[in-house]
Design a protein around this motif. Sequence first.
Motif, PDB file in Angstrom:
ATOM      1  N   ILE A   1     -33.794  37.797 -25.865  1.00 42.72           N
ATOM      2  CA  ILE A   1     -32.710  38.656 -25.377  1.00 42.72           C
ATOM      3  C   ILE A   1     -31.692  37.910 -24.721  1.00 42.72           C
ATOM      4  CG2 ILE A   1     -32.628  40.121 -23.140  1.00 42.72           C
ATOM      5  CD1 ILE A   1     -35.112  41.654 -23.902  1.00 42.72           C
TER       6      ILE A   1
ATOM      7  N   HIS B   1     -29.362  36.415 -26.082  1.00 36.38           N
ATOM      8  CA  HIS B   1     -28.663  35.259 -26.807  1.00 36.38           C
ATOM      9  C   HIS B   1     -27.649  35.527 -27.859  1.00 36.38           C
ATOM     10  CE1 HIS B   1     -31.958  31.948 -25.833  1.00 36.38           C
ATOM     11  NE2 HIS B   1     -31.288  32.629 -24.936  1.00 36.38           N
TER      12      HIS B   1
ATOM     13  N   LYS C   1     -27.550  38.533 -30.289  1.00 34.47           N
ATOM     14  CA  LYS C   1     -28.090  39.127 -31.616  1.00 34.47           C
ATOM     15  C   LYS C   1     -27.110  40.338 -32.086  1.00 34.47           C
ATOM     16  CE  LYS C   1     -31.841  41.879 -32.781  1.00 34.47           C
ATOM     17  NZ  LYS C   1     -33.492  42.090 -33.111  1.00 34.47           N
TER      18      LYS C   1
ATOM     19  N   SER D   1     -19.881  30.939 -32.689  1.00 31.83           N
ATOM     20  CA  SER D   1     -19.651  31.829 -31.456  1.00 31.83           C
ATOM     21  C   SER D   1     -19.378  33.338 -32.013  1.00 31.83           C
ATOM     22  CB  SER D   1     -18.309  31.468 -31.001  1.00 31.83           C
ATOM     23  OG  SER D   1     -17.844  32.323 -29.995  1.00 31.83           O
TER      24      SER D   1
ATOM     25  N   ASP E   1     -18.636  28.668 -27.851  1.00 36.43           N
ATOM     26  CA  ASP E   1     -17.303  28.526 -27.068  1.00 36.43           C
ATOM     27  C   ASP E   1     -17.431  28.491 -25.434  1.00 36.43           C
ATOM     28  OD1 ASP E   1     -16.944  31.937 -25.736  1.00 36.43           O
ATOM     29  OD2 ASP E   1     -18.716  31.243 -27.294  1.00 36.43           O
TER      30      ASP E   1
ATOM     31  N   LYS F   1     -22.664  30.972 -29.072  1.00 37.47           N
ATOM     32  CA  LYS F   1     -22.143  30.779 -27.873  1.00 37.47           C
ATOM     33  C   LYS F   1     -21.401  29.494 -27.510  1.00 37.47           C
ATOM     34  CE  LYS F   1     -24.764  34.417 -25.457  1.00 37.47           C
ATOM     35  NZ  LYS F   1     -25.223  34.907 -24.178  1.00 37.47           N
TER      36      LYS F   1
ATOM     37  N   GLY G   1     -31.030  46.049 -23.301  1.00 34.44           N
ATOM     38  CA  GLY G   1     -30.668  45.088 -24.346  1.00 34.44           C
ATOM     39  C   GLY G   1     -31.873  44.690 -25.407  1.00 34.44           C
TER      40      GLY G   1
END
Lengths: 382, 598
Positions: free
Chosen positions: B13, B15, B17, B162, B134, B132, B51
């Motif tokens: 959760i 991350h 998706k 990202s 970035d 992620k 989420g």
Amino acid sequence: MIDIPESFAPGLYIHIPFCRSRCRYCGFPTSDQSDTGRISRYLDAVIMELHGVAPGWNRFDSLYLGGGTPSIVSLPELERLVESVNRHVKLAMNLEFTMEVNAGDVSRESVAAWTSFGVNRISLGVQALDDRALHLLGRRHTSAQALEAVAIIQEAGVALGIDLIFGYPGQTQSDWVRTLDHVASLHPDHLSCYQMTVETGTEMAQQITSGELIPATQDQEASLFRITHDHLTRRGYDHYEISNYAADAGRMARHNTKYWFRIPVLGIGAAAHSFDGRRRWCNAPNAESYWLDIESGRSPIVNTESLNTVDETIESIFLGIRTRWGFPCDRLPPGAGSDGRIRAMRDAGWIREDHGRITATDEGFAVADAIAEVIIAAAGYV
Amino acid sequence: MIEYRNFSIIAHIDHGKSTLSDRLIQATGMVQDKDFHDQLLDSMDIERERGITIKSNTICLPYTARDGKLYRLNLIDTPGHVDFSYEVSRALASCEGVLLLVDASQGVEAQTLANLYAAMEHNLEIIPVINKIDLPSADVIGTLAQIETDLGLDPERAIMCSAKTGQGVDDVLEAIVRDIPPPKGDLEQPLAALIFDANYDPYRGAIISCRVVDGIVKPGDIIRLMAMAASYKVEEVGTFGLARLKQKSLGAGEVGYVIAGIKTVSDTRIGDTITLHQAPRHHPLPGFQEVKPVVFSSVYPIDADDFPTFAEALEKYKLNDASVIFQRDSSLALGQGFRCGFLGLLHLEVFQERLEREYDQSIIMTAPSVQYRFIMKDGQELLIDNPYYYPDPSKIEHGFEPYIKASILIPERYMGPVMTLCISRRGENSRFSYPTPGRVEVTFDMPLAEVIFDFYDKLKSITQGYGSFDYDMIGNRASDLVKLDILVNGEKVDALSLIVYRDRARDRAVQICDRLKDEIPRQMFKIAIQGAIGGKIISRSTISALRKDVLAKCYGGDITRKRKLLEKQAKGKKKMKMIGSVMIPQKAFVAVLKSKDD
Ligand SMILES: Nc1nc2c(ncn2[C@@H]2O[C@H](COP(=O)(O)OP(=O)(O)O)[C@@H](O)[C@H]2O)c(=O)[nH]1
Ligand code: SF4
């Protein structure tokens, strides 16, 4: 049962939103910037409003100068206000003219002047008779001053109502009994014993949040309320409304009573509320916004509400139940009296039915709001 | 000639998706940036807020790869919760590969592992994607190392991206084309299509989402749903764009929808095989299970007068959720309602929230119960999921309750508290394994009843969110059961009764009495709350009478304010349930379902 005062003429309320200093528990829109310039500007506005609206009203039989602290208004300024009331407003011969007074402002001279203006009833904010408590409450007078004020007022032969507060943090039952006994021994004509409500945003509310002060519990409040009733009724006072006691029927606060019987009241000045029998409205909330409205010829009214029949019925129920006259049974739809919840309140000894009216018992007074909620729910008014 | 790739994204959760899904949709030019509305795949409010994906959605992305060829990439979304593990398995069975998404600032987490196992079970190609990158806190090197050591995957193949900035998203698309094998399947074989989802459309009925494994399906075909043993005529087939895209046919390897005049989703089963009526396949595709509800609760409208609209709302709800079952029920305390069965606790919560939010119903649900089995002295066998029907205890020979195998995956440091929790919930037969260094998988045999009371929340709080939980039903075991009744001023409140394990009864009774004491407002008289088994009182709490409730001052301005407040409170009072002459607020019924310390 004394006669129900249903035939009162309207009352006139004039609000003075200035105090010398702010009490710690006070959430009232009042200003402690009370220099003479501001007061005078404010009174100009009040006189102007009076001039505009009061003539449209019937003869008033009560006049109430409330606050704030009306007693900080200088004598000449006060005289100016009273003169204009006399000029613009129709007043009954038997007018009840009440002025709220801070004990710190009482002297032989001031009382003499007030009576000469027509004041015939003084509501004296004593609140407590012990200096520690007065300090905690943030009152600017001492208990000695309060006792002296009582003597002066009584000597002048003006009807006296004393305001007390109970249920403040740290107050014990014996503190309260002592205060009550002492005050009752002074034989005031009228007593208002208000349970402290700590308004959010006040200094005291912060002290409670921070844990510095611990508020009274519901059971403590209930005991103090009960003690008040027992002590004062034993001394012959008539407990005629939740917080109000009169030495006898003739000495009830006529003006105050109008609110519970839904008798029209015209409110003049900042934050003043009015009721004409069908509508309720209120004025701009503080001195500045109020005088700006008046000076620029605008209406100071910020909020008007027209009541429908259900609103009126609900009002007469919850206001009526606050008094020892209750409200007439016909305010309830037929059959509501047999609703389980209403019956349970009767069984619990909270309410009774008497001469076609539903009234709260002595125990019921302490929970009058809960009673009103249940009745309103059971009657299907919401 | 168009090639297909069928894949899913699996991730812990948060991350990323949903964000990556959106980005893929955008990158393949299906929507203009300006009317792109975020996270298209997660369509339900509750999913957004929590989420998690409850109902899966699928989308077909047209993509021209660097080799110049046109591909159709079917992104099959999977629900993200244990109650729906069966649905997940069917969605994965429809794919050839997955993107295993890992947040570079968080690294591999519990759920990443659980998801990885699921994908491995289906022999899927797994492409690690580090998301992620970035973020200043991104630790790409560390995450790559974890992918190698913790997951045993080749870090060389990991894609860095990202989802937020779009960086690396092209590489993700290329990897899908390059690394995920094209679907196999034989157009000449008899039709076999795996149903992995079904949605309700008010005009068309059930819209089946399926993966065609072999053969071909087209409008006019008479199809047969093998497990349901029912036949229908196909009206339309197509693929999933942002809306449904009608096609002439769906062939082996393709993912799409079938509309065949099937009235509701309850007439379909996830995992079922679609074949042709005339030329059927001999055996259905493997893996079909009939999912059965395991948690039961009664649902009532707060205001008994609202029953008709409430019943209507349930009917509508059921059109889109075939896994809930309903039966009429009634309670002395709460009036007319329905007894409902759910796949698990989350399923129950989703149901509750959707009814309140989407169908605007104010409801009361009773304590969830599992299904107990009783062998009576006369040999009769009873299945009881409602305490109301608890049989006469003197006639019971044996009682049984359902057990689960609970698997909990946690970082090693939480092992102590998790063990304690499981043992306090009657966990037994514990086993451990260390799938990767630093992580433990703890399994316990546990009564399902212990999990439906407050277990997830506890687990989450003691593992600070790092614990993942999964379970399988492992059958019934003998158990010493009793019925716990709750009495308010001597009157039994049927909606609060529970079937409990005997040694647990006192604790639960004390807990419930305490909670009710907090939730029931003081009233005109003293209220006694008691827990009882049979006639025997085992717990008690008392609510003293209301003593003070009145505004001290009520003059000019107080009157309007007070009237409004009173009206509001009177409305609240009206909604309370009357038990004898005691008023009980709705939230009291809900509060007893949770223990106090959360
Ligand atoms: N900085 C950054 N944030 C991201 C990235 N991808 C997703 N997020 C954020 O991470 C949070 C969780 O993403 P979401 O897609 O909802 O996660 P899901 O629970 O896996 O569907 C959201 O606040 C996203 O905006 C990324 O590449 N970089
Ligand atoms: S005198 Fe009355 S209005 Fe003024 S600050 Fe004190 S409580 Fe408030």
